[in-house]
Design a protein around this motif. Structure first.
Motif, PDB file in Angstrom:
ATOM      1  N   TYR A 136     -29.692 -16.988   4.224  1.00 26.89           N
ATOM      2  CA  TYR A 136     -31.016 -17.494   4.593  1.00 26.89           C
ATOM      3  C   TYR A 136     -31.110 -19.008   4.352  1.00 26.89           C
ATOM      4  CZ  TYR A 136     -33.723 -13.345   5.773  1.00 26.89           C
ATOM      5  OH  TYR A 136     -34.242 -12.257   6.417  1.00 26.89           O
ATOM      6  N   ILE A 149     -31.668 -21.887   7.115  1.00 26.37           N
ATOM      7  CA  ILE A 149     -32.754 -22.870   7.019  1.00 26.37           C
ATOM      8  C   ILE A 149     -32.185 -24.291   7.057  1.00 26.37           C
ATOM      9  CG2 ILE A 149     -34.534 -23.797   5.478  1.00 26.37           C
ATOM     10  CD1 ILE A 149     -34.950 -20.880   4.511  1.00 26.37           C
ATOM     11  N   PHE A 189     -32.738 -27.179   9.731  1.00 26.09           N
ATOM     12  CA  PHE A 189     -33.255 -28.453   9.221  1.00 26.09           C
ATOM     13  C   PHE A 189     -32.371 -29.627   9.681  1.00 26.09           C
ATOM     14  CE2 PHE A 189     -33.133 -31.623   5.708  1.00 26.09           C
ATOM     15  CZ  PHE A 189     -34.426 -32.109   5.849  1.00 26.09           C
TER      16      PHE A 189
END
Length: 783
Positions: A74, A78, A82
């Motif tokens: 996860y 992310i 990003f």
């Protein structure tokens, strides 16, 4: 038949089923899983369901490890999103856009130097030696063609090696990652508070940008951009510039040994530079050859053979890239053009008007002559050799004798050579452009030019006697002498220029008028307005060699001037023309006056102050004028052939006497002759100075230059001259000095009322002198 249920002693009914039934009723019911949890954390739910059948002792540790792994995934997702968002704004086109130096060529296509931008020459990958490509891939990214920007196998290997060694000993950057960090500024300023966090952030962003580069370019394009961007120490960027700098050859010509060396020093270009430590450079070469063997791109035998090749790098004396006064002039002109034309710096190809063969000759001829002067007995000043021997800490601004040269093509204004001193590395002061010195007698031709515009002719008589008080307007008590300290009588105007007579030049300037002379100076190319003082007639004001050379071009050009230009054309690297300097011209003065002065200047080189030109080995048609200022502070010669005009100045930066009898004919003329001999051999032919003018035969007066009258004939001052049509006096523009005058007659002579009174010419001995302001008159007589 069903079996009876077993009894339970603790149950009121004695049945086990009652106990289970009661227990099920008391057990808490599990909450249903929400939709949001399913959507966001479905991997956890699936993983937990997968673990449910397992025994507790296995289920718990697996669940902890699995949850951590899924959490890591996860976090990775992310971070990927990003950094993808952060990498998105970077313009991938910038990867291929590399600041290059602007290449400057002479008119023959020879490279003069490079300016602006980075020290780089971008080339196509096809122009790079295959040995080098194999070497750089073996050394820096063996799996280049098998990864998508990040070599995760290499990352794993680096992690293991660094863990074993207890520090960061090995990296895992691919060529694409190196290209990313060399193409874009990836450090985040908002993380300046922590260098480690900032570096970690940069690395993640580098990975994201690398994937974008891989999706935008082919592998060959990435490799090409990489070899053109890489840093090789000493401000060198790109394989072509590295090859030229270290080995003085193109990248395509690199040998296996040289290729391995350049590939090897990439990881520490300054530390392993062959200019700094050849042994370290050889060690890196050998290491690269070994890596090529491991990678399978080279056989062991060829590697051993390459290790035996001697490394020959650019000699130390050729590693210093010397500046030049021509490049200084080009930079100055380029900055003006770029600003006016709004052209972006760097990566340009500039064709100049400089002829490097003449440029080199001008530099050599000037220094050779000045060295000869320094060797003369009793020479009183610092010599260049003495200055060079001073310790570095004691060297100040050079005080040895200097000079400057500017050569211009007559019919275009193209600057062929510009020398601003003896050595641009020792003195940046460009005397050809910046050195304003008194020009002395080289200005006299323009005084005569102004006088000829006003009607004076070469055979017009001018006094060479002492100047008396009040004779010259605005002169006060100033009474110049001739250089030989002698005076003469009435002489032809041409003689005054041929023999450089000061008194005659001042009188002619006065006759033309100070305003007329000043206007002429501006028109022919002197940029600084001439001071409106009588001393200016003798060149007692300052100008540069550049201005003098330009002004003198009007004489071989018949009065037309082509403004000087040093940059001919500017192109970008794709060949698009960004700027073209078309030659233009204008009429600076009357063509007849320019032709007349040119004829006299030709006589200067035949029997005047520059007559020694033939003894110097130059015997082609030419014209010119020497110049020497007071106390031999400045020595000049400005002259021309049918093709080229050249001005030479010699003197000290701080004006003082150079040597005894340091005339322009002694110090400057020999430099001019050497340059012109070379120019003639190079095709700038010195042919006869011809004119397309039309001429008119006129009967003129030697004193006034006007149409001769009967009075001029009686005074024996009349002569016949072929005058350029634009200078011929009008038919009624008669001599005011010798008008037709009347004879006095006997009063007893009868006068008839019906006959008009007539004037009769008289001899000059019978002229009745009037006041200077009164006009000459005729006395009526009766026949």
């Amino acid at each position: 038949m069903p079996k009876p249920s077993p009894k339970d002693s603790s149950s009121p009914t004695g049945k086990l089923s009652d106990s289970r039934s009661n227990n099920r009723k008391k057990a808490p019911t599990s909450k249903p899983v929400g939709l949001g949890s399913v959507v966001l954390f479905w991997p956890f739910h699936i993983f937990h369901l997968f673990l449910k059948p397992l025994p507790a002792f296995l289920r718990m540790p697996l669940r902890i490890g699995g949850d951590l792994a899924i959490s890591g995934a996860y976090v990775g997702l992310i971070m990927a999103v990003f950094y993808y968002i952060r990498a998105k704004p970077y313009d991938m086109a910038k990867v291929a856009e590399m600041p290059q130096r602007t290449i400057v060529y002479d008119r023959r296509g020879e490279e003069l130097g490079r300016i602006h931008g980075e020290k780089r020459d971008v080339i196509d990958i096809s122009q790079v030696s295959p040995d080098f490509l194999a070497a750089i891939l073996s050394r820096e990214d063996e799996r280049f063609y098998n990864h998508g920007g990040v070599d995760w196998i290499g990352v794993g290997r680096a992690v293991v090696e660094n863990f074993k060694r207890g520090g960061i000993e090995q990296g895992a950057s691919t060529l694409t990652m190196q290209l990313a960090r060399n193409s874009f500024p990836l450090k985040s300023k908002w993380l300046d508070f922590s260098g480690k966090i900032q570096e970690l952030d940069r690395k993640f962003l580098e990975v994201a940008v690398s994937y974008r580069i891989e999706s935008h370019y082919t592998k060959q394009e990435i490799l090409q951009h990489y070899v053109n961007r890489i840093f090789w120490g000493h401000s060198i960027r790109g394989i072509e510039e590295a090859s030229r700098t270290y080995f003085e050859k193109h990248a395509k010509e690199l040998t296996l040994s040289e290729s391995a060396l350049l590939a090897g020093i990439v990881r520490g270009p300054n530390a392993f530079s062959p200019f700094n430590d050849i042994e370290k450079a050889v060690r890196e070469r050998n290491g690269t050859l070994d890596r090529m063997v491991v990678a399978g791109t080279l056989t062991p035998d060829k590697a051993e053979e390459a290790k035996k090749d001697p490394i020959t790098v650019r000699p130390e004396w050729r590693r210093i890239f010397h500046d030049s006064y021509a490049m200084d002039a080009i930079r100055r002109e380029l900055e003006r053009i770029l600003e006016e034309e709004n052209i972006e710096l760097g990566g340009l190809e500039i064709t100049t008007t400089i002829d490097n063969l003449i440029q080199k000759k001008a530099e050599e001829a000037l220094d050779a002559k000045l060295r000869q002067i320094e060797r003369s007995p009793g020479y009183p000043h610092q010599t260049r050799a003495q200055w060079k021997e001073l310790p570095e800490g004691q060297k100040t601004r050079p005080e040895y004798i200097q000079g400057s040269v500017v050569a211009v093509e007559n019919m275009s204004g193209a600057v062929l050579a510009i020398v601003g001193g003896r050595n641009a590395d020792e003195s940046k002061f460009n005397r050809a452009l910046q050195g304003r010195r008194q020009i002395g007698s080289v200005f006299k031709p323009f005084v005569y030019l102004s006088a000829f515009d006003q009607g004076v002719r070469p055979d017009t008589l001018v006094s060479d006697g002492p100047i008396y008080k009040g004779e010259i307007k605005g002169a006060g008590n100033w009474r110049p002498q001739n250089s030989d300290g002698k005076f003469g009588g009435m002489l032809p105007a041409a003689t005054g220029l041929i023999r450089s007579r000061n008194t005659m030049s001042v009188r002619l300037g006065n006759r033309a008028g100070i305003d007329k002379v000043a206007d002429t100076a501006l028109s022919v190319g002197f940029e600084t307005p001439m001071p409106k003082l009588p001393t200016s007639y003798l060149g007692a004001w300052e100008a540069t060699t550049y201005e003098v050379a330009s002004a003198y071009t009007i004489f071989p050009n018949g009065g037309r001037r082509y403004p000087q230009r040093i940059i001919d054309e500017i192109r970008d690297r794709k060949g698009n023309v960004l700027y073209k300097n078309d030659k233009i011209s204008y009429e600076a003065t009357r063509s007849g006056s320019a032709w007349t002065v040119s004829n006299i200047l030709r006589e200067v080189t035949e029997r005047g102050t520059a007559a020694s030109i033939k003894s110097l080995g130059f015997n082609k048609p030419c014209g010119g004028k020497t110049g020497t200022t007071n106390d031999y502070k400045d020595a000049w010669f400005a002259g021309y052939t049918s093709s080229i005009t050249c001005a030479v100045w010699v003197g000290l930066d701080t004006p003082k006497k150079t040597i005894d009898r340091g005339y322009g004919s002694t110090l400057a003329l020999p430099v001019w002759a050497d340059i012109m001999k070379t120019a003639d051999k190079l095709g700038y032919k010195a042919e006869g100075l011809k004119s397309q003018l039309s001429f008119v035969e006129c009967r003129l007066c030697r004193e006034s230059g006007k149409r001769a009258t009967a009075g001029c004939e009686n005074a024996s001052e009349a002569y016949t001259d072929n005058v350029p049509a634009d200078l011929a006096p009008a038919d009624n523009d008669l001599c005011p000095i010798h008008p037709a005058k009347a004879l006095a007659v006997d009063e007893s002579t009868a006068h008839h009322d019906d006959e008009p009174l007539r004037a009769q010419a008289v001899s000059e001995d019978e002229v009745i002198m009037e006041e200077e302001e009164a006009p000459l008159k005729a006395i009526p007589v009766e026949e």
